[in-house]
Design a protein around this motif. Structure first.
Motif, mmCIF file in Angstrom:
data_model
loop_
_atom_site.group_PDB
_atom_site.id
_atom_site.type_symbol
_atom_site.label_atom_id
_atom_site.label_comp_id
_atom_site.label_asym_id
_atom_site.label_seq_id
_atom_site.Cartn_x
_atom_site.Cartn_y
_atom_site.Cartn_z
ATOM 1 N N MET A 166 4.592 -7.044 -6.227
ATOM 2 C CA MET A 166 3.935 -5.771 -5.966
ATOM 3 C C MET A 166 4.428 -4.701 -6.928
ATOM 4 S SD MET A 166 1.825 -6.562 -3.634
ATOM 5 C CE MET A 166 1.206 -4.943 -3.227
ATOM 6 N N TRP A 167 5.707 -4.766 -7.290
ATOM 7 C CA TRP A 167 6.254 -3.829 -8.274
ATOM 8 C C TRP A 167 5.491 -3.955 -9.596
ATOM 9 C CZ3 TRP A 167 9.928 -0.021 -9.117
ATOM 10 C CH2 TRP A 167 10.377 0.150 -10.424
ATOM 11 N N ALA A 168 5.233 -5.180 -10.015
ATOM 12 C CA ALA A 168 4.488 -5.403 -11.259
ATOM 13 C C ALA A 168 3.049 -4.901 -11.139
ATOM 14 C CB ALA A 168 4.503 -6.882 -11.626
ATOM 15 N N TYR A 169 2.414 -5.143 -9.984
ATOM 16 C CA TYR A 169 1.042 -4.661 -9.787
ATOM 17 C C TYR A 169 0.998 -3.133 -9.815
ATOM 18 C CZ TYR A 169 0.231 -9.453 -8.120
ATOM 19 O OH TYR A 169 0.154 -10.823 -8.011
ATOM 20 N N PHE A 170 1.985 -2.496 -9.198
ATOM 21 C CA PHE A 170 2.034 -1.032 -9.217
ATOM 22 C C PHE A 170 2.166 -0.530 -10.651
ATOM 23 C CE2 PHE A 170 4.131 -0.952 -4.729
ATOM 24 C CZ PHE A 170 2.943 -1.417 -4.189
ATOM 25 N N GLY A 171 2.924 -1.283 -11.457
ATOM 26 C CA GLY A 171 3.065 -0.899 -12.860
ATOM 27 C C GLY A 171 1.736 -0.954 -13.598
ATOM 28 N N TYR A 172 0.951 -1.974 -13.317
ATOM 29 C CA TYR A 172 -0.365 -2.068 -13.948
ATOM 30 C C TYR A 172 -1.276 -0.932 -13.497
ATOM 31 C CZ TYR A 172 0.108 -6.516 -16.409
ATOM 32 O OH TYR A 172 0.470 -7.499 -17.292
ATOM 33 N N LEU A 173 -1.230 -0.595 -12.221
ATOM 34 C CA LEU A 173 -2.043 0.528 -11.751
ATOM 35 C C LEU A 173 -1.693 1.797 -12.517
ATOM 36 C CD1 LEU A 173 -2.144 0.078 -7.855
ATOM 37 C CD2 LEU A 173 -3.981 -0.331 -9.501
ATOM 38 N N LYS A 174 -0.407 1.983 -12.768
ATOM 39 C CA LYS A 174 0.012 3.156 -13.540
ATOM 40 C C LYS A 174 -0.524 3.089 -14.966
ATOM 41 C CE LYS A 174 4.036 5.831 -14.978
ATOM 42 N NZ LYS A 174 3.422 7.085 -14.558
ATOM 43 N N TYR A 216 -3.212 1.779 -15.885
ATOM 44 C CA TYR A 216 -4.647 2.026 -15.843
ATOM 45 C C TYR A 216 -4.977 3.468 -15.481
ATOM 46 C CZ TYR A 216 -4.812 -3.095 -15.683
ATOM 47 O OH TYR A 216 -4.643 -4.440 -15.953
ATOM 48 N N GLY A 217 -3.958 4.273 -15.286
ATOM 49 C CA GLY A 217 -4.183 5.687 -15.009
ATOM 50 C C GLY A 217 -4.114 6.081 -13.554
ATOM 51 N N PHE A 218 -3.765 5.152 -12.662
ATOM 52 C CA PHE A 218 -3.652 5.476 -11.236
ATOM 53 C C PHE A 218 -2.238 5.979 -10.929
ATOM 54 C CE2 PHE A 218 -7.185 2.498 -11.282
ATOM 55 C CZ PHE A 218 -8.067 3.056 -10.363
ATOM 56 N N LYS A 219 -2.170 7.051 -10.154
ATOM 57 C CA LYS A 219 -0.891 7.621 -9.766
ATOM 58 C C LYS A 219 -0.830 7.777 -8.249
ATOM 59 C CE LYS A 219 -0.073 10.198 -14.047
ATOM 60 N NZ LYS A 219 0.288 11.512 -14.624
ATOM 61 N N VAL A 220 0.370 7.635 -7.698
ATOM 62 C CA VAL A 220 0.554 7.770 -6.256
ATOM 63 C C VAL A 220 0.305 9.223 -5.853
ATOM 64 C CG1 VAL A 220 2.181 7.602 -4.342
ATOM 65 C CG2 VAL A 220 2.189 5.868 -6.138
ATOM 66 N N MET A 221 -0.595 9.401 -4.871
ATOM 67 C CA MET A 221 -0.917 10.744 -4.400
ATOM 68 C C MET A 221 -0.453 10.970 -2.956
ATOM 69 S SD MET A 221 -4.512 12.759 -4.875
ATOM 70 C CE MET A 221 -5.456 11.337 -4.324
ATOM 71 N N PHE A 222 -0.530 9.948 -2.122
ATOM 72 C CA PHE A 222 -0.032 10.000 -0.751
ATOM 73 C C PHE A 222 0.776 8.735 -0.494
ATOM 74 C CE2 PHE A 222 -4.280 12.037 -0.494
ATOM 75 C CZ PHE A 222 -3.886 13.319 -0.143
ATOM 76 N N SER A 223 1.750 8.838 0.380
ATOM 77 C CA SER A 223 2.439 7.647 0.873
ATOM 78 C C SER A 223 3.081 7.982 2.209
ATOM 79 C CB SER A 223 3.493 7.139 -0.121
ATOM 80 O OG SER A 223 4.509 8.096 -0.307
ATOM 81 N N GLU A 224 3.152 6.979 3.073
ATOM 82 C CA GLU A 224 3.659 7.213 4.413
ATOM 83 C C GLU A 224 4.176 5.908 5.002
ATOM 84 O OE1 GLU A 224 2.073 9.710 8.235
ATOM 85 O OE2 GLU A 224 0.631 8.417 7.212
ATOM 86 N N ILE A 225 5.336 5.975 5.628
ATOM 87 C CA ILE A 225 5.902 4.810 6.278
ATOM 88 C C ILE A 225 5.135 4.531 7.569
ATOM 89 C CG2 ILE A 225 7.603 6.118 7.617
ATOM 90 C CD1 ILE A 225 9.597 3.855 7.091
ATOM 91 N N ASN A 226 5.011 3.266 7.924
ATOM 92 C CA ASN A 226 4.330 2.903 9.159
ATOM 93 C C ASN A 226 5.094 3.479 10.353
ATOM 94 O OD1 ASN A 226 3.615 1.138 11.551
ATOM 95 N ND2 ASN A 226 2.221 0.300 10.040
#
Length: 362
Positions: free
Chosen positions: A314-322, A324-334
């Protein structure tokens, strides 16, 4: 005071905990000011009484008679307010995943070398190598680190069940002008329903979005739920299996079936109990250009405590999203406490709600 606490329980989802605490403190200060003013007035009157000074003319007999009871009520009210605030803040902060503004070299090096991808380039040829994840903290810090600010956050869907103290099924969207989420023209793909259509129905009622909802696990046939909401008995995966149940299909296959390959997707929701890994793996490896038309991606990410290999993936996938221009805008723990665990002296969870958005004018 109760209304303020309720407002802050909702405001906390917008990632503005400081504002929430400020509102509570201001309200508490106002409450205490009234209490202390009353107590001070009682003190003056008692002092005057001990010296034989007659009470002011504007103080009635009923008021003088009510002074002891009022004083007691004021003290009890003060303790009650403090107790409520203390209890609510514990609940609020326990479910709040505070962002980290870390100055770690991992982030500095990554952002220094990052550039926004061009629309006309082949994203499959982008050389994207995420920095090495040193430990689990890097993974959670990446989720925590909001890189994109939203001026107009909107909570879509969700329901407060009788046996719970938190919302379930809600998702966050950014309605800033740059994203051009136009009512009546917006298109949303919603993977994962689980008997909760609140997100899909809310998009229909409030924004008249054209919603395509998917879930092969709830034993409902493909049907039109409303004029704007179409449900499909299909799940998202990294393979196609459309002739046996549960029916599964790749993201590119679903877009072709719906003739949406060249359509702008305003919001892509993935709440698929771990199959987000299938989605990321398939799209990033084989069809990353399909993400060019996606404005926002909302995912419930699932990684168990001991799933270190999945965390690396998932760390690698998040890197690819970055890349491609995607940035984290919201995040929340369950908010479900039984899903929490301790890892490297931090409270973590198997599940996080994360929203990425492409930083561009659509």
């Amino acid at each position: 005071m109760a209304s303020v606490l309720w407002t802050c329980s909702v405001t906390s989802h917008t990632r503005e905990p400081k504002r929430c605490l400020q509102v509570i403190c201001q309200t508490l200060a106002a409450q205490l000011f009234d209490i202390f003013s009353f107590v001070d007035r009682v003190g003056d009157m008692l002092h005057q009484k001990t010296k034989g000074i007659a009470p002011p003319d504007d103080v009635t007999f009923a008021q003088r008679r009510a002074l002891p009871l009022g004083f007691l009520c004021g003290v009890l009210a003060g303790f009650t307010v403090f107790s409520l605030v203390h209890q609510h803040l514990q609940t609020l902060l326990s479910g709040l995943h505070v962002r980290h503004q870390t100055q770690d070299p991992v982030w500095r090096e990554w952002e220094r070398d990052w550039r926004a991808p061009q629309e006309d380039e082949d994203w499959g040829r982008i050389n994207c190598t995420a920095p090495q994840m040193r430990n689990a903290d890097d993974y959670y810090n990446l989720i925590d680190r909001h890189q994109l600010h939203c001026e107009k956050p909107v909570m879509v869907g969700g329901q407060l069940l009788p046996d719970r103290t938190y919302f379930s099924g809600e998702k966050w969207m950014c309605m800033d002008d740059r994203f051009r989420v136009e009512p009546g023209r917006c298109v949303v793909l919603s993977f994962g329903i689980g008997e909760d259509f609140s997100f899909d129905d809310d998009l229909d009622k409030r924004f008249q979005c054209n919603v395509h909802a998917f879930d092969p696990t709830i034993r409902k046939p493909t049907h039109r739920r409303s004029p704007n909401v179409m449900f499909y008995d299909i799940g998202i995966a990294s393979y196609d299996r459309l002739h046996t149940k549960p029916k599964m299909a790749r993201y590119m296959t679903i877009l072709k079936l719906l003739q949406l390959e060249n359509t702008t997707i305003d919001y892509l929701k993935l709440d698929v109990e771990g199959f987000e890994n299938h989605f990321f793996r398939d799209v990033i490896r084989h069809a990353p250009n399909l993400l060019k038309n996606v404005k926002q991606i909302g995912v419930e990410v699932h990684v168990d405590r001991d799933a270190s290999i999945m965390r690396q993936k998932m760390w690698a996938y998040f890197g690819y999203l970055k890349c491609y221009g995607f940035k984290v805008m919201f995040s929340e723990i369950n908010p479900v406490t039984k899903l929490r665990f301790s890892l490297r002296n931090h409270e973590r969870s198997c599940c996080y709600e994360v929203v990425w958005a492409r930083e561009r004018q659509w």
